[in-house]
Design a protein around this motif. Structure first.
Motif, short mmCIF file in Angstrom:
data_model
loop_
_atom_site.label_atom_id
_atom_site.label_comp_id
_atom_site.label_asym_id
_atom_site.label_seq_id
_atom_site.Cartn_x
_atom_site.Cartn_y
_atom_site.Cartn_z
N SER A 52 -23.17 -45.81 -13.93
CA SER A 52 -23.83 -44.64 -12.86
C SER A 52 -25.27 -44.46 -12.78
CB SER A 52 -22.98 -43.59 -12.65
OG SER A 52 -23.68 -42.67 -11.58
N SER A 53 -26.13 -45.27 -12.08
CA SER A 53 -27.49 -44.66 -12.05
C SER A 53 -27.41 -43.39 -11.29
CB SER A 53 -28.43 -45.78 -11.29
OG SER A 53 -27.94 -46.00 -10.05
N LEU A 54 -26.56 -43.18 -10.53
CA LEU A 54 -26.84 -41.80 -9.55
C LEU A 54 -26.78 -40.88 -10.55
CD1 LEU A 54 -26.57 -40.97 -6.72
CD2 LEU A 54 -24.32 -40.59 -7.22
N MET A 84 -30.19 -40.41 -12.09
CA MET A 84 -30.93 -39.90 -11.21
C MET A 84 -30.63 -38.17 -11.00
SD MET A 84 -30.98 -42.55 -7.83
CE MET A 84 -29.99 -43.88 -8.42
N TYR A 87 -29.82 -42.90 1.95
CA TYR A 87 -28.58 -42.93 1.07
C TYR A 87 -28.21 -41.22 0.91
CZ TYR A 87 -25.56 -43.67 -3.06
OH TYR A 87 -24.67 -43.60 -4.14
N VAL A 117 -35.72 -46.56 -2.04
CA VAL A 117 -34.52 -47.70 -2.22
C VAL A 117 -35.41 -48.88 -1.87
CG1 VAL A 117 -32.51 -48.67 -1.87
CG2 VAL A 117 -32.61 -46.33 -1.90
N ASN A 131 -30.42 -48.96 1.62
CA ASN A 131 -29.23 -48.51 2.06
C ASN A 131 -29.39 -47.39 2.88
OD1 ASN A 131 -26.87 -46.75 2.61
ND2 ASN A 131 -26.45 -46.29 0.49
N ASP A 179 -35.15 -46.23 -6.74
CA ASP A 179 -33.90 -46.62 -6.87
C ASP A 179 -33.67 -47.90 -6.52
OD1 ASP A 179 -31.16 -46.85 -7.02
OD2 ASP A 179 -30.76 -45.22 -5.53
N ALA A 202 -31.45 -50.21 -6.53
CA ALA A 202 -29.92 -50.43 -6.69
C ALA A 202 -29.64 -51.88 -6.36
CB ALA A 202 -29.16 -49.42 -5.76
N TYR A 203 -30.21 -52.39 -5.59
CA TYR A 203 -29.92 -53.69 -4.91
C TYR A 203 -30.87 -54.82 -5.40
CZ TYR A 203 -26.81 -50.89 -2.64
OH TYR A 203 -25.62 -49.86 -2.29
N SER A 239 -28.91 -50.28 -11.93
CA SER A 239 -27.34 -50.36 -12.52
C SER A 239 -26.77 -51.72 -12.34
CB SER A 239 -26.51 -49.33 -12.23
OG SER A 239 -25.83 -49.32 -11.11
N SER A 264 -23.73 -51.59 -11.45
CA SER A 264 -22.41 -51.29 -10.68
C SER A 264 -21.99 -52.32 -9.80
CB SER A 264 -22.57 -50.06 -9.93
OG SER A 264 -22.84 -48.89 -10.89
N LYS A 265 -22.74 -53.05 -9.23
CA LYS A 265 -22.38 -53.93 -8.16
C LYS A 265 -22.93 -55.50 -8.65
CE LYS A 265 -22.30 -50.81 -4.50
NZ LYS A 265 -23.26 -49.70 -3.74
N PHE A 286 -25.23 -53.01 3.16
CA PHE A 286 -24.87 -52.34 4.59
C PHE A 286 -25.78 -53.08 5.62
CE2 PHE A 286 -24.78 -49.14 0.94
CZ PHE A 286 -23.56 -48.83 1.02
C1 LIG Z 1 -29.24 -46.95 -2.85
C2 LIG Z 1 -28.13 -46.75 -4.00
N1 LIG Z 1 -28.27 -45.97 -5.08
C3 LIG Z 1 -27.56 -45.76 -6.16
C4 LIG Z 1 -25.89 -46.13 -5.75
C5 LIG Z 1 -24.94 -45.88 -6.85
O1 LIG Z 1 -25.40 -46.56 -8.02
P1 LIG Z 1 -24.47 -46.16 -9.20
O2 LIG Z 1 -23.31 -46.94 -9.12
O3 LIG Z 1 -25.37 -46.87 -10.41
O4 LIG Z 1 -24.48 -44.88 -9.65
C6 LIG Z 1 -25.75 -46.53 -4.59
C7 LIG Z 1 -24.27 -46.82 -4.27
O5 LIG Z 1 -23.94 -47.26 -3.05
C8 LIG Z 1 -26.59 -46.84 -3.51
O6 LIG Z 1 -26.48 -47.60 -2.53
#
Ligand SMILES: Cc1ncc(COP(=O)(O)O)c(C=O)c1O
Length: 416
Positions: free
Chosen positions: A98-100, A103, A136, A181, A186, A215, A217-218, A251, A253-254, A346
């Motif tokens: 979880s990068s969230l 953050m 997001y 982002v 997102n 962030d 994330a992608y 992260s 995560s995906k 998305f």
């Molecule tokens: C832009 C963005 N940042 C972070 C996350 C969540 O990241 P993590 O799973 O690393 O907490 C998401 C998940 O949808 C996302 O869309």
């Protein structure tokens, strides 16, 4: 016709109503709210569950990964992600999943202690963040939870409206941060252009301790043959004399497993020192067994990119299906448009002003759960009531197709 009479539906609108009613009568239960990997994607990382193996637990420097310690994360993982994050290994911190969470904690640490350029904790004064919209929802929730005022700025296809951003940060010292982002954002899929990133890295800010919450994330989550690359914000910020400005997050995560991945933080040396000092009282070290198993599983940057190709093979057809259906059913309806992302998770669907809530409600009535209208904006309020986030990755392809048909019918009905 008197005011009390209801205008009869045009033949075209009548037809839409009949199609919608027929769809509704199927009694389906579909869900396009969840930006999560499908089970088939999680299966790609199944081997992680049997790694690293009972006798494989010694990392570089005779580090026993089973034990306490190593707050910054194993050097092997930091090397593995160095190219992807655009930072040398010594400027990376690897945490648990979880990068969230990272953050969130970074925001809280800043509120409580200030960052390495602050003269006081952020919480000693009014604090605001710039929030490019649509954005997001969970970024906005962090701000809302901790009393950070959110100031919206428009997000264009090449990044935030930089004239607005530069003006705001130059004149308002309460603006301490900005959510970004930068790649496949997102929910629109926007990719920040080199020019936008350079302006973010070089702009004058009234707050000396201003931070970009970058962030990424992608970062490797491509949907086409084009592996889109963006400018290196850490290098550009350093070049323009603001080395501490970006806090970069990402992260696995995906990439591997959202519930058992690795979160990453990359920043200047001073920021990393600051972060490690904040983490020290919090933990005696992250889950290095998981880090080690990721090293064994992914092996190197090429391993990450290969795995992402396999994700793409599973999810690109779902995006293509939604776009095919929207193209067929929604093209030419005034005020209706949607994004064609080259990566990320998305599609963003814009409907005529004032009708997003109605579309979401009509979709729900027809058995399709959509992310609530407004979720893409701070305080859950889309002032134009226009933007709907579509998340096609989780359901099976056949269900994605059905759901997209239903959404298209809801849009047709709302605009008929
Ligand atoms: C832009 C963005 N940042 C972070 C996350 C969540 O990241 P993590 O799973 O690393 O907490 C998401 C998940 O949808 C996302 O869309």
């Amino acid at each position: 016709m008197s005011m009390t009479e209801i205008a009869p539906l045009s033949p075209a609108a009548q037809k839409v109503r009949e199609s919608y009613d027929a769809f509704k009568a199927k009694g389906l239960k579909l869900n396009l709210t969840r930006g999560k990997p499908a089970s088939a994607q999680l299966d790609l990382s199944q081997d992680l569950l049997s790694l690293p193996g009972a006798s494989d637990f010694t990392a570089e420097g005779a580090t026993d990964v089973r034990n306490y310690g190593g707050a910054q994360g194993l050097i092997e993982v930091r090397r593995l992600f160095s190219g992807i994050l655009g930072a040398p290994p010594e400027q990376i911190v690897v945490g648990n999943n979880s990068s969230l969470a990272l953050m969130h904690d970074t925001v809280v640490f800043s509120l409580l202690k200030g960052n390495c350029d602050s003269t006081a904790p952020w919480s000693k004064q009014d604090v605001a963040f710039l929030c490019p919209v649509p954005g997001y929802d969970r970024h906005f929730t962090i701000c809302q939870e901790h009393g950070i005022r959110m100031i919206q700025v428009p997000l264009n296809t090449d990044g935030p409206d930089m004239d607005a951003v530069e003006r705001l940060v130059a004149e308002d010292a309460t603006i301490k941060g900005m959510w970004c982002v930068p790649k496949y954002s997102n929910p629109t899929g926007a990719v920040y252009s080199d020019a936008v990133i350079e302006r973010l890295a070089s702009m004058k800010t009234a707050a000396p301790d201003f931070r970009l919450f970058w962030d990424n994330a992608y970062v490797v989550h491509h949907l086409t043959d084009e592996r889109v690359e963006i400018a290196n914000v850490l290098e550009l910020a350093a070049k323009h004399g603001h080395p501490n400005r970006p806090f970069v997050f990402s992260s696995t995560s995906k990439i591997t497993l959202p519930g058992a991945g690795l979160a990453m933080f990359a920043a200047s040396k001073d920021n990393v020192k600051w972060m490690l000092a904040r983490l020290a009282p919090r933990t005696i070290g992250p889950d290095k067994v998981n880090q080690w198993r990721h090293v064994r599983f992914l092996k190197n940057e090429g391993g990450v990119l290969d795995l992402m190709d396999r994700h793409r093979a599973l999810i690109a057809p779902k995006f293509a299906k939604v776009l095919e259906i929207f193209d067929a059913k929604l093209t030419g309806i005034p005020g209706v448009q949607w994004t064609r992302p080259k990566g990320g998770y998305f599609i963003s669907l814009d409907v005529p002003k004032g009708s997003a809530r109605r579309v979401v409600a009509l979709a729900k009535e027809a058995g399709i759960e959509l992310t609530p209208a407004g979720a893409t904006h701070p305080y859950e309020k889309d002032p134009d009531d226009r933007t709907i986030r579509i998340a096609p990755t989780f359901p099976e392809l056949a269900d994605v197709a059905l759901a997209a048909e239903g959404v298209a019918l809801a849009v047709q009905l709302a605009t008929a």
